[in-house]
Design a protein around this motif. Structure first.
Motif, PDB file in Angstrom:
ATOM      1  N   PHE A 112     -14.368   6.042 -13.052  1.00 26.49           N
ATOM      2  CA  PHE A 112     -14.640   5.500 -11.729  1.00 26.49           C
ATOM      3  C   PHE A 112     -13.751   4.286 -11.436  1.00 26.49           C
ATOM      4  N   ASP A 113     -13.537   3.438 -12.438  1.00 28.67           N
ATOM      5  CA  ASP A 113     -12.666   2.276 -12.268  1.00 28.67           C
ATOM      6  C   ASP A 113     -11.299   2.690 -11.747  1.00 28.67           C
ATOM      7  N   GLU A 114     -10.732   3.711 -12.386  1.00 26.82           N
ATOM      8  CA  GLU A 114      -9.379   4.141 -12.022  1.00 26.82           C
ATOM      9  C   GLU A 114      -9.355   4.776 -10.637  1.00 26.82           C
ATOM     10  N   VAL A 115     -10.388   5.552 -10.312  1.00 26.73           N
ATOM     11  CA  VAL A 115     -10.457   6.146  -8.974  1.00 26.73           C
ATOM     12  C   VAL A 115     -10.451   5.060  -7.917  1.00 26.73           C
ATOM     13  N   PHE A 116     -11.302   4.053  -8.082  1.00 22.35           N
ATOM     14  CA  PHE A 116     -11.398   3.017  -7.058  1.00 22.35           C
ATOM     15  C   PHE A 116     -10.192   2.083  -7.065  1.00 22.35           C
ATOM     16  N   ALA A 117      -9.552   1.955  -8.215  1.00 26.92           N
ATOM     17  CA  ALA A 117      -8.305   1.180  -8.245  1.00 26.92           C
ATOM     18  C   ALA A 117      -7.238   1.857  -7.389  1.00 26.92           C
ATOM     19  N   GLN A 118      -7.196   3.184  -7.451  1.00 26.98           N
ATOM     20  CA  GLN A 118      -6.224   3.918  -6.639  1.00 26.98           C
ATOM     21  C   GLN A 118      -6.585   3.879  -5.157  1.00 26.98           C
ATOM     22  N   LEU A 119      -7.877   3.907  -4.844  1.00 27.55           N
ATOM     23  CA  LEU A 119      -8.284   3.795  -3.445  1.00 27.55           C
ATOM     24  C   LEU A 119      -7.855   2.456  -2.862  1.00 27.55           C
ATOM     25  N   GLY A 120      -7.831   1.431  -3.727  1.00 26.24           N
ATOM     26  CA  GLY A 120      -7.426   0.112  -3.269  1.00 26.24           C
ATOM     27  C   GLY A 120      -5.973   0.042  -2.853  1.00 26.24           C
ATOM     28  N   LYS A 121      -5.200   1.059  -3.198  1.00 23.34           N
ATOM     29  CA  LYS A 121      -3.788   1.111  -2.829  1.00 23.34           C
ATOM     30  C   LYS A 121      -3.550   1.939  -1.565  1.00 23.34           C
ATOM     31  N   MET A 122      -4.618   2.520  -1.020  1.00 25.97           N
ATOM     32  CA  MET A 122      -4.498   3.390   0.153  1.00 25.97           C
ATOM     33  C   MET A 122      -4.947   2.652   1.416  1.00 25.97           C
ATOM     34  N   ARG A 123      -4.246   2.898   2.507  1.00 24.62           N
ATOM     35  CA  ARG A 123      -4.659   2.337   3.790  1.00 24.62           C
ATOM     36  C   ARG A 123      -5.828   3.131   4.373  1.00 24.62           C
ATOM     37  N   ASN A 124      -5.715   4.446   4.356  1.00 24.46           N
ATOM     38  CA  ASN A 124      -6.743   5.321   4.921  1.00 24.46           C
ATOM     39  C   ASN A 124      -7.424   6.042   3.753  1.00 24.46           C
ATOM     40  N   THR A 125      -8.507   5.489   3.273  1.00 24.62           N
ATOM     41  CA  THR A 125      -9.133   6.027   2.068  1.00 24.62           C
ATOM     42  C   THR A 125     -10.057   7.191   2.403  1.00 24.62           C
ATOM     43  N   ILE A 155      -6.840   9.159 -19.313  1.00 21.77           N
ATOM     44  CA  ILE A 155      -5.730   8.742 -20.160  1.00 21.77           C
ATOM     45  C   ILE A 155      -4.717   9.884 -20.219  1.00 21.77           C
ATOM     46  N   GLY A 156      -3.460   9.595 -19.983  1.00 25.20           N
ATOM     47  CA  GLY A 156      -2.438  10.642 -20.068  1.00 25.20           C
ATOM     48  C   GLY A 156      -2.278  11.412 -18.778  1.00 25.20           C
ATOM     49  N   ASN A 157      -1.868  12.668 -18.895  1.00 23.97           N
ATOM     50  CA  ASN A 157      -1.506  13.486 -17.743  1.00 23.97           C
ATOM     51  C   ASN A 157      -2.374  14.733 -17.625  1.00 23.97           C
ATOM     52  N   PRO A 158      -2.579  15.201 -16.366  1.00 28.24           N
ATOM     53  CA  PRO A 158      -2.205  14.569 -15.103  1.00 28.24           C
ATOM     54  C   PRO A 158      -3.103  13.366 -14.815  1.00 28.24           C
ATOM     55  N   SER A 159      -2.513  12.310 -14.323  1.00 26.40           N
ATOM     56  CA  SER A 159      -3.253  11.070 -14.125  1.00 26.40           C
ATOM     57  C   SER A 159      -4.127  11.144 -12.877  1.00 26.40           C
ATOM     58  N   ILE A 160      -5.127  10.288 -12.836  1.00 21.02           N
ATOM     59  CA  ILE A 160      -5.988  10.197 -11.663  1.00 21.02           C
ATOM     60  C   ILE A 160      -5.168   9.796 -10.440  1.00 21.02           C
ATOM     61  N   MET A 207       0.835  -1.205   0.000  1.00 19.93           N
ATOM     62  CA  MET A 207       0.000   0.000   0.000  1.00 19.93           C
ATOM     63  C   MET A 207       0.867   1.250   0.000  1.00 19.93           C
ATOM     64  N   SER A 208       0.314   2.335  -0.509  1.00 17.31           N
ATOM     65  CA  SER A 208       1.041   3.596  -0.549  1.00 17.31           C
ATOM     66  C   SER A 208       1.227   4.120   0.865  1.00 17.31           C
ATOM     67  N   PRO A 209       2.377   4.738   1.153  1.00  7.96           N
ATOM     68  CA  PRO A 209       2.585   5.302   2.491  1.00  7.96           C
ATOM     69  C   PRO A 209       1.608   6.439   2.752  1.00  7.96           C
ATOM     70  N   GLU A 210       1.140   6.529   3.992  1.00 10.53           N
ATOM     71  CA  GLU A 210       0.203   7.576   4.366  1.00 10.53           C
ATOM     72  C   GLU A 210       0.935   8.898   4.603  1.00 10.53           C
ATOM     73  N   PRO A 211       0.316  10.010   4.276  1.00  8.18           N
ATOM     74  CA  PRO A 211       0.937  11.311   4.565  1.00  8.18           C
ATOM     75  C   PRO A 211       1.029  11.536   6.067  1.00  8.18           C
TER      76      PRO A 211
END
Length: 361
Positions: free
Chosen positions: A154-167, A116-121, A1-5
């Motif tokens: 929405f897929d990409e947003v929730f995919a990124q949430l899946g990498k967070m400990r504190n969503t 798609i592309g930058n800045p990414s979700i 998981m991504s480190p928390e701030p």
């Protein structure tokens, strides 16, 4: 998981709005188009065929031929500040932030990202989290819902949430194809154009196309486009023979939603129609599909088929009434969230309470 701030008790939690658009290459070059097209055309929501069948076509044919052709098209519409889609999206983001200043204090953090592309979700969500956004409204800049556009975001947003400990808490805006403010802005945009240039013999209302089978499988996109077009025509007080709803940007050999915009323009030209105007309500920002495909290619098709006068009516872009409609849509979906900020005294008391009970920060 991504480190928390880093976190400190007594810190104000923020509300954020994430606008999402499809995306654009970083430059109008074949080198920049290749990774952009690969990411876009590798999305299973965009290309709904077997990956085993699609992979050799994509990597063996399309990515070796299409980037150069697409780059030439982008070069024709590229602005000094960059891609039209990105430029307008950046401006809309800034204007929305300003429009919300009168309704919320502190003002929500308003950012934009591209599917798609930058800045990414992933990049922008991470930045919003670093700034303390505990509540994020995801607002795609697609008025009509489609699996290939809205659901992909929405897929990409929730995919990124899946990498967070504190969503963060997440809300999503599915569509606003019939929102009164959006329809009113569309109508006033057309009316303003006609006040300057006069009215056409036919208004063509063109939406981005999708394969026909998506409708058969339950995608509501076709129905929502039809409703937007009908409501716009009613607001303009047009008779049924004064406008035509159609679909552009067909890709590949499969059947797409009909009628096709290019075929419609050719038929209208052959009918010796004096003047045709085209408006694209599915795009809230001018982009390749409006500035090149419609304003250039569409015009050429109509004129070469025998038409006399062709006008493309620009997208909503930075119109005040559209920004206000966007703010209204955001505020309606932020209900209850904007009252969760605490006073400085409350935050200080919360921090003191936490420190007394073992917190270190």
């Amino acid at each position: 998981m991504s480190p928390e701030p880093a976190y400190e008790h007594g810190t104000q939690s923020l509300t954020g709005i994430l606008l999402v658009n499809l995306g654009t290459p970083d430059a109008p070059t074949a080198q920049a188009l290749r990774p952009y097209l690969k990411q876009f055309l590798s999305n299973p929501r965009v290309i709904e065929i077997s990956p085993w069948a699609w992979w050799p076509i994509l990597n063996g044919v399309i990515l070796n031929t299409r980037p150069k052709k697409s780059a030439e098209k982008y070069a024709q519409v590229w602005m000094p500040e960059g891609s039209p889609l990105k430029v307008h999206t950046e401006r809309q983001t800034r204007l929305l932030r300003n429009a919300l200043a009168d309704h919320a204090h502190p003002v929500p953090m308003v950012e934009y990202a591209m599917s798609i592309g930058n800045p990414s979700i992933a990049e922008v969500l991470g930045r919003m989290k670093q700034h303390g956004c505990e509540r994020i409204l995801v607002l795609p800049l697609y008025p009509q819902y489609a699996s290939s556009s809205t659901a992909s975001a929405f897929d990409e947003v929730f995919a990124q949430l899946g990498k967070m400990r504190n969503t963060p808490a997440i809300r999503t805006v599915k569509h606003y194809h019939d929102h009164p403010g959006y329809i009113a802005a569309l109508a006033r945009n057309v009316q303003d154009y006609w006040m300057q240039a006069g009215k056409p013999d036919k208004l063509v209302i063109s939406f981005h196309g999708v394969p026909r089978f998506t409708l058969d499988k339950g995608d509501p996109y076709h129905c929502e486009c039809q409703k937007t077009g009908r409501l716009l025509a009613e607001a303009l007080e047009l008779k049924t023979d004064e406008y035509q709803i159609c679909f552009q940007s067909r890709f590949g050999r499969t059947e797409w939603l009909r009628p096709y915009t290019a075929v419609t323009l050719e038929q209208l030209g052959k009918q010796n129609i004096r003047r045709v105007d085209v408006v694209c309500p599915g795009f809230v920002s001018d982009c390749l599909e409006t500035l090149e495909e419609i304003a250039m290619e569409g015009k050429a098709i109509f004129i070469q088929a025998g038409g006399h006068e062709f006008h493309y009516i620009p997208c909503l872009n930075e119109r005040d009434d559209w920004i206000q409609a966007l703010a209204d849509i955001a505020l309606a979906n932020l209900h209850g969230w904007l009252n969760l900020e605490h006073s400085g005294e409350q935050l200080a008391q919360s921090r003191q309470w936490a420190l007394e009970r073992g917190a270190t920060k």
